[in-house]
Design an enzyme around this catalytic site. Structure first.
Site, PDB file in Angstrom:
ATOM      1  N   ASP A 233       1.869  -1.377  -0.374  1.00 49.16           N
ATOM      2  CA  ASP A 233       3.137  -1.168  -0.087  1.00 49.16           C
ATOM      3  C   ASP A 233       3.877  -2.649  -0.174  1.00 49.16           C
ATOM      4  OD1 ASP A 233       2.102  -2.020   2.288  1.00 49.16           O
ATOM      5  OD2 ASP A 233       1.897  -0.070   2.985  1.00 49.16           O
TER       6      ASP A 233
ATOM      7  N   LYS B 184      -2.091 -10.427   5.353  1.00 49.96           N
ATOM      8  CA  LYS B 184      -2.771 -10.127   4.222  1.00 49.96           C
ATOM      9  C   LYS B 184      -3.278 -10.704   3.125  1.00 49.96           C
ATOM     10  CE  LYS B 184      -2.229  -5.354   5.239  1.00 49.96           C
ATOM     11  NZ  LYS B 184      -3.036  -4.301   4.734  1.00 49.96           N
TER      12      LYS B 184
END
Ligand SMILES: Cc1ncc(COP(=O)(O)O)c(C=O)c1O
Length: 397
Positions: free
Chosen positions: A128, A80
């Site tokens: 998250d 990410k």
């Protein structure tokens, strides 16, 4: 056959792929190239390892298992790092260009030329964990204020990692999808900018940039391989990782691109539900999965556009396979290297092992002794406390 994991019959849906060229149109080769050019210049850039798990491959009866280990990515712990931070830079580019009335360069923002302007552009997102960490890291480097919305189940360790990068972290009641809504509303009321990894009607540029950033990982894989893998197992949350990787592989290998197998937690299975319905479909999450990064009930429509054409198969796995898979990677078969991975990283590995232990499913997936399977180890140990508990033998977070 193998006895590496408890035997589990997986839910499988064999898709009828829609014809089309979304893999070339939704994220174009130019989008991927622009992201690569920028990200490869960032300090600390280094391709992550592509690890061959040869003993495991032999044991489960396939030709090769290749594991792209994203743990070391920019010291942030997951793939990410490539997406949110690049999308943040692109939002700053668009906004600062609009405010100054001329086009500013990504490199100039990166080098601090527009620090005063960047300080006035607040970037927000729901997460998250890993996407928010990437965004917070980008904001810190580019000088923009950052607000991150997390849901009730995001671990304290993951929240702390984002605060350490200078982000204001706001915990809300409800699940991931509720936190996305919250971030959107707060941004709209305050003139802030959402940098989301999921798209919605009228909102496509940041999620496209996020997926374009993931293309760096694909390029590194393609650079290392002389022949395409036969299969790629891609774990799905909103589907951005899977779509970015599937599109990158299609652009690189064309008709020889690997068969795309999507893997989701049975507890958060919006992509298999979409496959079955033939359109993007939500899944009501009743219980949070241990695979925190995959706990999404709503596909990203842009990602779904690509996956509806590229995904051949959808599988779901129960949470019970997660901890044994983390331990298997860390304490591997003799001859294989040890890899420390987080709970969301092992979904593809768990599904592959379980599928190979079920001859009927292996056959449906076309898995055989000459298959070369690519797995994306999407995170390293992003929460050391959870990892410690798993390694100590616990099967729950
Ligand atoms: C470690 C990890 N793997 C996979 C994913 C899934 O990515 P996506 O939501 O783009 O499908 C995530 C998302 O947060 C993640 O953190």
């Amino acid at each position: 056959m193998s006895d590496l994991l408890p035997f589990t019959r997986l839910d499988h849906f064999a898709a009828t792929k829609q014809p089309g060229d979304a893999a070339l149109q939704v994220i174009t080769p130019q989008d991927f190239a622009a992201a690569r050019t920028e990200i490869c210049q960032w300090p600390g850039y280094k391709p992550t390892p592509l690890i061959s798990l040869a003993s495991l491959a032999t044991r489960i009866g396939v030709g090769a298992v290749l594991y792209k280990d994203e743990g070391p990515r920019f010291g942030l712990g997951s793939f990410k790092a490539l997406g949110g931070s690049y999308a943040a830079l692109r939002v700053l580019q668009r906004e600062i260009s609009a405010r100054l009335g001329h086009e500013v360069k990504l490199a100039d923002i990166r080098k601090g030329k527009y620090r005063a302007e960047a300080a006035k552009v607040t970037l927000v997102s729901a997460t998250d964990g890993n996407h928010g960490r990437s965004l917070a890291w980008g904001c810190q480097r580019f000088g923009a204020p950052c607000r991150i919305y997390i849901h009730a189940e995001v671990s304290a360790g993951r929240a702390a990692a984002m605060r350490d990068l200078g982000a204001e972290v706001i915990r809300i009641d409800g699940d991931y999808d509720a936190s996305v809504l919250f971030a959107k509303q707060d941004a709209a009321e305050n003139g802030w900018f959402v940098v989301s990894d999921t798209s919605w009607q009228g909102y496509s540029e940041p999620p496209r940039d996020v997926m374009a950033g993931y293309g760096v990982m694909v390029q590194e894989i393609c650079d290392e391989l002389k022949q395409p893998p036969s299969h790629v197992f891609l774990q799905g949350g909103v589907g951005g990782l899977a779509a970015g990787v599937a599109a990158g592989l299609r652009q690189h290998w064309g008709a020889q691109a690997p068969r795309v197998v999507i893997v989701e937690p049975a507890l958060a299975a919006c992509l298999i539900a979409s496959g079955r319905a033939g359109r993007s479909t939500n899944f009501a999450i009743k219980e949070e999965t241990l695979m925190a990064g995959l706990s999404c009930g709503e596909p990203s429509p842009m990602a779904w556009q690509i996956l509806s054409e590229e995904a051949a198969d959808f599988l779901t796995i129960p949470d019970s396979l997660v901890a044994p898979s983390v331990r298997l990677l860390a304490r591997p078969l003799p001859g294989d290297p040890s890899v420390e991975a987080g709970e969301s990283a092992v979904a593809g590995l768990a599904a592959l092992i379980a599928a190979c232990a079920d001859p009927a499913l292996a056959q449906q997936l076309g898995l055989a002794s000459d298959s070369r399977v690519l797995l994306i180890g999407s995170e390293g140990v992003t929460d050391p406390e959870i990892f410690g508990r798993i390694m100590a033998g616990s099967d729950v977070a």
